[in-house]
Design a protein around this motif. Structure first.
Motif, PDB file in Angstrom:
ATOM      1  N   VAL A  45       0.826  -1.179   0.000  1.00  0.00           N
ATOM      2  CA  VAL A  45       0.000   0.000   0.000  1.00  0.00           C
ATOM      3  C   VAL A  45       0.870   1.242   0.000  1.00  0.00           C
ATOM      4  N   GLU A  46       0.436   2.232  -0.695  1.00  0.00           N
ATOM      5  CA  GLU A  46       1.145   3.509  -0.719  1.00  0.00           C
ATOM      6  C   GLU A  46       1.013   4.187   0.652  1.00  0.00           C
ATOM      7  N   SER A  47       2.123   4.747   1.108  1.00  0.00           N
ATOM      8  CA  SER A  47       2.066   5.349   2.438  1.00  0.00           C
ATOM      9  C   SER A  47       2.859   6.642   2.471  1.00  0.00           C
ATOM     10  N   CYS A  48       2.666   7.389   3.517  1.00  0.00           N
ATOM     11  CA  CYS A  48       3.448   8.605   3.675  1.00  0.00           C
ATOM     12  C   CYS A  48       3.677   8.863   5.149  1.00  0.00           C
ATOM     13  N   SER A  49       4.648   9.720   5.461  1.00  0.00           N
ATOM     14  CA  SER A  49       4.933   9.983   6.868  1.00  0.00           C
ATOM     15  C   SER A  49       4.939  11.481   7.127  1.00  0.00           C
ATOM     16  N   LYS A  65       5.940  11.315   0.715  1.00  0.00           N
ATOM     17  CA  LYS A  65       5.257  10.122   0.220  1.00  0.00           C
ATOM     18  C   LYS A  65       6.044   9.432  -0.877  1.00  0.00           C
ATOM     19  N   CYS A  86      -3.426   8.525   1.341  1.00  0.00           N
ATOM     20  CA  CYS A  86      -2.719   8.715   2.606  1.00  0.00           C
ATOM     21  C   CYS A  86      -2.384  10.177   2.877  1.00  0.00           C
ATOM     22  N   ASP A 146      -6.377   3.507   4.992  1.00  0.00           N
ATOM     23  CA  ASP A 146      -6.483   3.350   6.445  1.00  0.00           C
ATOM     24  C   ASP A 146      -7.900   3.690   6.869  1.00  0.00           C
ATOM     25  N   SER A 181      -1.316   5.157   5.727  1.00  0.00           N
ATOM     26  CA  SER A 181      -1.392   4.365   4.501  1.00  0.00           C
ATOM     27  C   SER A 181      -2.715   4.633   3.808  1.00  0.00           C
ATOM     28  N   THR A 182      -2.661   4.580   2.491  1.00  0.00           N
ATOM     29  CA  THR A 182      -3.886   4.760   1.717  1.00  0.00           C
ATOM     30  C   THR A 182      -4.889   3.680   2.108  1.00  0.00           C
TER      31      THR A 182
END
Length: 860
Positions: free
Chosen positions: A731-735, A815, A793, A749, A746-747
């Motif tokens: 899954v694509e995620s970012c912080s 991301k 996300c 969520d 995460s996309t």
DNA sequence: CTAGGGTTAG
């Protein structure tokens, strides 16, 4: 017993052995007396051989005894062989290379006078065994024997070598008390005291001795100048150069070489070269040492190409290189990875008989290893007769660099059984070898066990782990190691800082950049161009353009790289006008733009829509800046043309260019086609990309989506599309960071609480954005549709940021996939309605949202 | 008796 003593077979010229012994000289009766029964007592023909051996080098201070009283003594020796001949025997053994035998005689002596001590100490001194000299000197003084003016200089020499200032000062005061200082003939004593203080780093005391000397010779001046250079007292060194001329001593080769090599080693190569000119003007011919100093200086400053030029200049001047020169030149080839030139130097080394020399042998091992010729490296290594620690370390580094960590470890293990003790560098080399080959586990294991082998870690050991972690992308591990290093009180050095800075070059680390910046001042470390440039990068990539500018404005020696850093920073932050400003300022200050500068400038013109200006730079770069357009420049041009909608022109440029297009180039075309809704061209670009990277699932999906859009009528090669799950590798995620904590979104969520859902609804209303409209109707092919995957996300991160962080604080998000149109519009609207700066970094752009606008000007 | 040039890891 026929012969009481072995005839010392190899010590004397053959004629002596063959000579029949005169019967009168062999008196076995006397010789068998207890004292003489020592295994090494003098053979009967000793007196004769000593006379003969006068050509052999004998320590100076021992000579008067032999020379002035050789005859009477020789006859006395026959009558009273005990005392006199023991000292002579020491000298004899020593000059014949039998140090152990000499020492045995010395240790067996009952009473040892000054001459005996002098002989013994001199024996060790001439071989450079200075520890022994010092030990003997201490015992001598304890036994109440005081050195004369000759011996005292030898001991001082040992003090200088071992940097034993305590004994050195004792000898200094002894010399004063015994009247060895201050008279005209005492120049040597003064010189050796001076050198002792210089080598001990006591420039003040050296200067005091120097000032008190009534007479000085060339050596005195040279030593003093050397001392000043050592302590970086450059002005003082130059003043001394003038002073000596004024007092009638012309500087000699050594004087010039001292200055030249010191400046060269400290990196002041311009000065060194200038001094070479002055030297020649004074009519002093540069010798091997002069040239070698320059070559090595350039190698040391990472200017290998110039080092080789100086090597050639030396050959033109008709000076023959020796092993050291060759070693330096080979080392230049090693750093430049010039295999051919390196091999030529190898031949040269063979010609002058320097291959078996450890020095050039070692640099050859290094050179072949760095050029990837590991077999050749081993062949050289194998033929070095006296391999030293450098040979082994270079060989281990070579294997590690070639990826043969097992082989490297084998050598690491077996070197000690060949009598070479491992040092810190050996351990560090092995650790860095493992980490560079991705074997972090073994690297850390070695790191942890080295202390139990009695090897103390140094700063470099830590630096290797930090640099390795950063290089492999483990930024927080790098930071943990950095913290741990400080907790065990290892001070970070220049390299530590340089290695760790890139770990902070991201949006979530803004405050850490400031911290490391402060760390430099805290530890009083050198803030040079490299560090400054790394800081500019880190500040700009962490979203702090002002911080980047502050570093740039402050740092004095700006080179092309520095200008590039600040230019790229402004490009990243969407200030193309500033990019062009800096470009002109840079040229105005005489700094030459390079390929990176020009790439950035073309892109900047593109962002500003100044097509003709950009094109002019592109067309004239070869002529104006001597830079041949490469793929990056073409990509920038495609970008520039594409933004302004000149898609056909962009395509024609790719079609006609003399280079093979790469992935980035097609991607630029794809982006512009996408932005202008040209499906046909987008599909063409994507198809080209899929042929370059046939195994990239994302490209496959893009192609597949475009094929759907283009309709079945368009004839394209059919591409297999992988499953969508694989496409995003999960899954694509970012912080993002909120109140000093890093959160991961995460996309898809689940929206955790009712509050968040309510917040989102409110934002939607506030911003007037509908959930379904995608904005400007451009092609959305690079990311999954939101309706399928769930909320993206970055939206989640924005919501969390707005509702949990203090007002006015900027929201920073990193991301891994590129932004979709909907999120981009959302971020713009939020930035305006909530009055917040939002920074979002995707793999290609840094989007800076402020007051409803984005720095990318909606083109990404 | 004193003075100058050297190779490896980060």
């Amino acid at each position: 017993m026929e012969l009481a003593f072995p005839p010392f077979p190899s010590l004397l010229p053959k004629s002596h052995h063959l000579q029949p012994q005169p019967p009168s000289r062999s008196r076995p009766g006397r010789l068998q007396e207890p004292v003489m029964a020592l295994a090494q007592a003098p053979p009967p023909w000793l007196a004769l051989s000593l006379d003969e051996a006068r050509s052999v080098h004998v320590p100076h201070h021992a000579r008067p005894v032999q020379e002035t009283r050789a005859r009477p003594h020789a006859s006395a020796a026959r009558r009273e062989p005990r005392f006199v001949s023991e000292t002579k025997l020491i000298t004899f053994h020593s000059s014949a290379g039998r140090l152990g035998a000499a020492r045995k005689v010395f240790d067996g002596m009952g009473h040892r006078d000054l001459l005996a001590w002098s002989a013994m100490i001199g024996a060790y001194a001439t071989r450079g065994i200075f520890d022994e000299v010092l030990a003997l000197a201490v015992s001598m003084i304890r036994e109440g024997v005081l050195p004369d003016r000759f011996l005292i200089t030898r001991i001082l020499q040992a003090c200088a070598y071992a940097e034993d200032q305590r004994l050195g000062s004792v000898l200094h005061s002894m010399a004063i008390r015994r009247g060895f200082m201050g008279r005209v003939k005492d120049v040597p004593v003064g010189n050796s005291v001076l050198v002792m203080y210089v080598k001990c780093g006591e420039l003040g005391r050296a200067r005091a001795v120097f000032d008190k000397m009534r007479r000085r010779d060339l050596g005195t001046w040279n030593s003093m100048i050397f001392g000043c250079c050592r302590s970086c007292e450059w002005d003082e060194a130059r003043r001394l150069l003038d002073d000596m001329r004024r007092e009638g001593t012309e500087p000699g080769v050594v004087t010039w070489n001292t200055l030249i090599s010191s400046y060269a080693r400290s990196g002041d190569l311009d000065v060194a070269v200038d001094l070479l000119g002055q030297m020649e003007e004074c009519g002093v011919e540069p010798d091997v040492v002069t040239w070698t100093s320059l070559v090595s200086g350039f190698v040391h400053s990472d200017r290998g190409d110039e080092a080789l030029q100086w090597f050639i200049r030396m050959r033109v001047a008709g000076v023959e290189p020796n092993g050291m020169t060759i070693a330096c030149a080979i080392s230049a080839c090693a750093s430049l990875k010039l295999l051919r030139q390196g091999s030529e130097l190898h031949c040269h080394a063979i010609k002058i008989g320097a291959v078996n020399n450890v020095l050039s042998g070692n640099s050859l091992v290094d050179m072949y290893a760095k050029c990837g010729e590991i077999v050749a490296a081993y062949r050289i290594f194998n033929e070095i007769p006296d391999k030293d620690i450098f040979s082994w370390n270079s060989m281990i580094a070579g294997y590690a660099q070639a990826g043969y960590c097992g082989k490297a470890y084998e050598f690491f293990c077996k070197m000690e059984s060949y009598g070479i003790q491992r040092n810190v560098i050996t351990w560090n080399t092995m650790i860095s070898g493992y980490i560079r080959n991705g074997d972090d586990e073994r690297a850390f294991e070695l790191f942890q066990t080295m202390e139990s082998y009695g090897m103390k870690k140094d700063t470099a050991s830590w630096n290797i782990l930090i640099a390795g972690s950063v290089h492999n992308g483990y930024f927080d591990r790098a930071l943990r190691i950095f913290r741990q290093m400080q907790s065990v009180l290892i001070k970070p050095d220049y390299i530590t800082i340089l290695s760790i800075i890139p770990a902070f070059a991201n949006l979530v680390a803004a405050w850490k950049v400031r911290e490391i910046h402060a760390c430099i001042f805290h530890h009083n470390l050198e803030m040079d161009g490299k560090i400054a440039n790394a800081l500019i990068n880190a500040y700009s990539k962490s979203g702090d353009l002002a911080g980047a500018c502050a570093v740039f404005d402050r740092h004095s020696s700006r080179n092309t790289i520095s200008w590039n850093c600040i230019i790229v920073a402004h490009l990243l932050h969407g200030s193309p006008t500033k990019v062009v400003d800096y470009f002109f300022k840079m040229k105005q200050q005489g700094v030459l733009p390079d390929h990176a500068t020009l790439t950035a400038v073309i892109k900047a013109y593109g962002m500003e829509g100044m097509v003709s200006e950009g094109r002019e730079v592109f067309l004239n770069m070869d002529k104006d800046y001597n830079v041949t357009p490469d793929l990056d420049h073409y990509a920038a041009m495609v970008d520039l043309l594409g933004r302004s909608g000149r898609l056909q022109e962009a395509y024609a440029l790719i079609d006609e260019m003399p280079l093979t297009p790469n992935l980035t180039l097609w991607e630029s075309l794809l982006t512009s086609a996408r932005m202008h809704g040209n499906v046909r061209l987008a599909l063409l670009a994507a198809t080209e990309m899929s042929m370059i990277e046939p195994n990239d699932p994302i490209i496959q999906v893009v192609v597949s989506n475009l094929q759907d859009l283009a309709g079945k009528s368009f004839d394209v090669p059919k591409v297999t599309v992988h499953g969508k799950e694989r496409m995003f590798g999960g899954v694509e995620s970012c912080s993002t960071e909120i109140r000093n904590m890093v959160y991961l979104f995460s996309t898809g969520d689940k929206v955790a609480s009712e509050d968040v859902a309510a917040e989102l609804k409110l934002m939607m209303v506030q911003t007037g954005l509908s959930m379904l409209s995608a904005g400007n109707g451009a092609l959305e092919v690079e990311e999954e549709k939101e309706e399928v995957a769930g909320l993206h996300c970055e939206k989640l991160a924005i919501i969390a940021g707005i509702s949990n962080s203090p007002p006015f604080r900027s929201i920073r998000i990193i991301k891994t996939a590129r932004m979709c149109n909907h999120c981009h519009t959302f971020a713009k609207l939020v930035s305006e309605k909530y009055g917040r700066q939002i920074l979002i970094k995707d793999p290609k752009y840094l989007h800076k949202f402020e007051n409803g606008n984005c720095s990318c000007e909606d083109y990404w």
